[in-house]
Scaffold this motif. Structure first.
Motif, PDB file in Angstrom:
ATOM      1  N   ARG A  87      41.989  53.484  39.427  1.00  0.00           N
ATOM      2  CA  ARG A  87      41.667  51.689  40.260  1.00  0.00           C
ATOM      3  C   ARG A  87      40.390  51.890  39.722  1.00  0.00           C
ATOM      4  O   ARG A  87      40.231  50.009  39.460  1.00  0.00           O
ATOM      5  CB  ARG A  87      41.685  52.265  41.371  1.00  0.00           C
ATOM      6  N   ARG A  88      38.893  52.836  39.709  1.00  0.00           N
ATOM      7  CA  ARG A  88      37.523  51.973  39.768  1.00  0.00           C
ATOM      8  C   ARG A  88      37.518  51.340  38.592  1.00  0.00           C
ATOM      9  O   ARG A  88      36.647  50.695  38.340  1.00  0.00           O
ATOM     10  CB  ARG A  88      37.454  53.183  39.916  1.00  0.00           C
ATOM     11  N   GLN A  89      37.785  52.056  37.118  1.00  0.00           N
ATOM     12  CA  GLN A  89      37.542  51.803  36.134  1.00  0.00           C
ATOM     13  C   GLN A  89      38.560  50.643  35.900  1.00  0.00           C
ATOM     14  O   GLN A  89      38.163  49.441  35.045  1.00  0.00           O
ATOM     15  CB  GLN A  89      38.955  53.368  34.780  1.00  0.00           C
ATOM     16  N   GLU A  90      39.722  49.948  36.745  1.00  0.00           N
ATOM     17  CA  GLU A  90      39.993  49.022  36.158  1.00  0.00           C
ATOM     18  C   GLU A  90      39.695  47.396  37.040  1.00  0.00           C
ATOM     19  O   GLU A  90      39.171  46.646  37.197  1.00  0.00           O
ATOM     20  CB  GLU A  90      41.565  49.097  37.420  1.00  0.00           C
ATOM     21  N   ARG A  91      38.874  48.062  37.863  1.00  0.00           N
ATOM     22  CA  ARG A  91      37.368  46.865  38.894  1.00  0.00           C
ATOM     23  C   ARG A  91      36.887  46.500  38.123  1.00  0.00           C
ATOM     24  O   ARG A  91      36.369  45.475  38.304  1.00  0.00           O
ATOM     25  CB  ARG A  91      37.498  47.868  40.197  1.00  0.00           C
ATOM     26  N   ALA A  92      36.212  47.485  37.575  1.00  0.00           N
ATOM     27  CA  ALA A  92      35.187  47.450  36.771  1.00  0.00           C
ATOM     28  C   ALA A  92      35.608  46.651  35.451  1.00  0.00           C
ATOM     29  O   ALA A  92      34.702  45.623  34.990  1.00  0.00           O
ATOM     30  CB  ALA A  92      34.394  48.723  36.384  1.00  0.00           C
ATOM     31  N   LEU A  93      36.189  46.982  35.411  1.00  0.00           N
ATOM     32  CA  LEU A  93      36.920  45.852  34.096  1.00  0.00           C
ATOM     33  C   LEU A  93      37.159  44.731  34.472  1.00  0.00           C
ATOM     34  O   LEU A  93      36.436  43.496  33.602  1.00  0.00           O
ATOM     35  CB  LEU A  93      38.376  46.532  33.093  1.00  0.00           C
ATOM     36  N   ALA A  94      37.735  44.277  35.781  1.00  0.00           N
ATOM     37  CA  ALA A  94      38.187  42.771  36.770  1.00  0.00           C
ATOM     38  C   ALA A  94      37.615  42.311  36.268  1.00  0.00           C
ATOM     39  O   ALA A  94      36.907  41.336  36.686  1.00  0.00           O
ATOM     40  CB  ALA A  94      38.848  43.056  37.317  1.00  0.00           C
ATOM     41  N   ARG A  95      35.891  43.021  36.635  1.00  0.00           N
ATOM     42  CA  ARG A  95      34.535  42.692  37.476  1.00  0.00           C
ATOM     43  C   ARG A  95      34.226  42.561  35.528  1.00  0.00           C
ATOM     44  O   ARG A  95      32.967  40.742  35.579  1.00  0.00           O
ATOM     45  CB  ARG A  95      33.698  43.505  37.907  1.00  0.00           C
ATOM     46  N   ILE A  96      34.293  42.830  34.913  1.00  0.00           N
ATOM     47  CA  ILE A  96      33.777  42.817  33.258  1.00  0.00           C
ATOM     48  C   ILE A  96      34.030  41.317  33.108  1.00  0.00           C
ATOM     49  O   ILE A  96      32.988  40.057  32.790  1.00  0.00           O
ATOM     50  CB  ILE A  96      33.098  43.627  32.850  1.00  0.00           C
ATOM     51  N   ASN A  97      35.190  40.764  33.204  1.00  0.00           N
ATOM     52  CA  ASN A  97      36.502  40.066  32.440  1.00  0.00           C
ATOM     53  C   ASN A  97      36.130  38.628  33.458  1.00  0.00           C
ATOM     54  O   ASN A  97      36.192  37.441  33.092  1.00  0.00           O
ATOM     55  CB  ASN A  97      37.558  40.399  32.459  1.00  0.00           C
ATOM     56  N   ASN A  98      35.747  39.392  34.689  1.00  0.00           N
ATOM     57  CA  ASN A  98      36.014  38.235  35.362  1.00  0.00           C
ATOM     58  C   ASN A  98      35.068  37.659  36.597  1.00  0.00           C
ATOM     59  O   ASN A  98      35.005  38.583  37.216  1.00  0.00           O
ATOM     60  CB  ASN A  98      37.609  37.626  36.309  1.00  0.00           C
ATOM     61  N   ARG A  99      34.128  37.061  36.288  1.00  0.00           N
ATOM     62  CA  ARG A  99      32.286  36.810  37.069  1.00  0.00           C
ATOM     63  C   ARG A  99      32.892  36.380  38.301  1.00  0.00           C
ATOM     64  O   ARG A  99      31.839  37.129  39.417  1.00  0.00           O
ATOM     65  CB  ARG A  99      31.572  36.481  36.681  1.00  0.00           C
ATOM     66  N   SER A 100      34.548  35.628  39.032  1.00  0.00           N
ATOM     67  CA  SER A 100      34.228  35.394  40.404  1.00  0.00           C
ATOM     68  C   SER A 100      35.251  36.272  40.964  1.00  0.00           C
ATOM     69  O   SER A 100      35.467  35.792  41.862  1.00  0.00           O
ATOM     70  CB  SER A 100      34.542  34.195  40.219  1.00  0.00           C
ATOM     71  N   TYR A 101      35.010  37.519  40.317  1.00  0.00           N
ATOM     72  CA  TYR A 101      35.889  38.564  41.375  1.00  0.00           C
ATOM     73  C   TYR A 101      35.537  39.476  42.541  1.00  0.00           C
ATOM     74  O   TYR A 101      36.272  39.561  43.379  1.00  0.00           O
ATOM     75  CB  TYR A 101      36.386  40.125  40.030  1.00  0.00           C
TER      76      TYR A 101
END
Lengths: 107, 192
Positions: A77-91
């Motif tokens: 879950r954390r990895q997924e969130r981190a990836l989402a943050r990297i890919n989407n700055r408005s996350y």
């Protein structure tokens, strides 16, 4: 013609005798043929698993396994969130950065 | 400089040694318990108990006295436990005991029997007449051996108890009469 008739009669008698032999077991149920026909047609399917172990297992609760699974889930879950943050700055959710004086990261 | 080289060599060799995969041969009768699952020792204990029970009980002498050597066919064993258990490991030991004691006859079943029949069918068109084996001359079994494996698991935090119950049943094929039920229970306490 007569010979043929006699031989046919002989054959019929022999068959009757044989049939009597099969069914003449002591105390045998007279309706045994119903079952015989039923199982003769399904016999191959039923005996296919013979000499094998049919696995019909269930999942037992294991505390350590459950803990391990929880840990794995958390990491994923954390990895997924981190990836989402990297890919989407408005996350980042707005509430994290909300300040009455500083409003940024608005679309 | 030389000293540094020596240290590097020692370090590398230690690293290689610590990472190397090690395999040691052990006696099959001395399988240690590693994580508490079903293992070789359980299978062996089950086989020993079942052989002793099966060959030492009244059904065999009763049948032998009236009808001669009983012929057994192995049926299905259902594993209803929480682990993958292959019953063949202890069933084979039992079959071997049947044959070695010569008190119980054994006939093939399942896939092996199909294979035998296929070979016989092949012989009908490919073997010489004198060596060709005929259909319809198989030995009919008197008894069928069926079984089940069950387990009960009780776990809390790092402690766990597991009880396996293995049951084998011998049933007269003609009369459906169960003549023998063998049982082996194995309990384990596992602390993680």
């Amino acid at each position: 013609m007569r010979k043929l008739f006699i031989s046919l009669l002989f054959l019929l008698c022999a068959q009757l005798l044989m049939a009597q032999d099969v069914s003449s077991a002591d105390n045998q149920n007279p309706n045994y043929k119903v079952s015989l026909v039923k199982y003769q047609t399904t016999q191959e399917n039923l005996s296919g698993n013979m000499n094998t172990t049919v696995q019909n297992t269930y999942k037992a609760y294991d505390w350590t396994e459950a803990k391990e699974a929880q840990k794995k889930d958390r990491i994923a879950r954390r990895q997924e969130r981190a990836l989402a943050r990297i890919n989407n700055r408005s996350y980042f959710p707005d509430y994290l950065f909300w300040s009455p004086n500083c409003i940024y990261n608005r679309y | 400089m030389k000293r540094l080289n020596l240290i590097v060599v020692i370090f590398i060799s230690l690293t290689i040694l610590s990472c190397s995969h090690q395999v040691t041969r052990i006696e099959p009768t001395a399988t240690p318990d590693i994580n508490g699952s079903w293992n070789n020792t359980d299978s062996r204990m089950t086989a020993e108990a079942m052989i002793m029970q099966c060959l030492g009980e009244a059904w065999l002498s009763n049948y032998s006295a009236s009808k001669g050597k009983p012929v057994v066919i192995v049926g299905v064993v259902t594993n209803k436990s929480h682990e993958h258990i292959e019953a063949e490991t202890f069933i084979k030991d039992m079959e071997r005991a049947f044959i070695n004691t010569t008190k119980v006859g054994l006939v093939q079943s399942g896939k092996k029997r199909e294979e035998l029949r296929a070979e016989k069918a092949d012989q009908q068109s490919n073997a010489t007449i004198s060596s060709m084996k005929k259909f319809g001359l198989e030995n009919g079994a008197d008894f069928i051996l069926q079984g089940s494996i069950n387990s009960i698991v009780d776990a809390y935090k790092r402690k766990k108890t597991v009880t396996y119950q293995i049951n084998l049943e011998l049933t007269n094929i003609e009369t459906n009469e169960v003549v023998w039920i063998g049982e082996k229970k194995i309990s384990k306490m596992v602390k993680n």
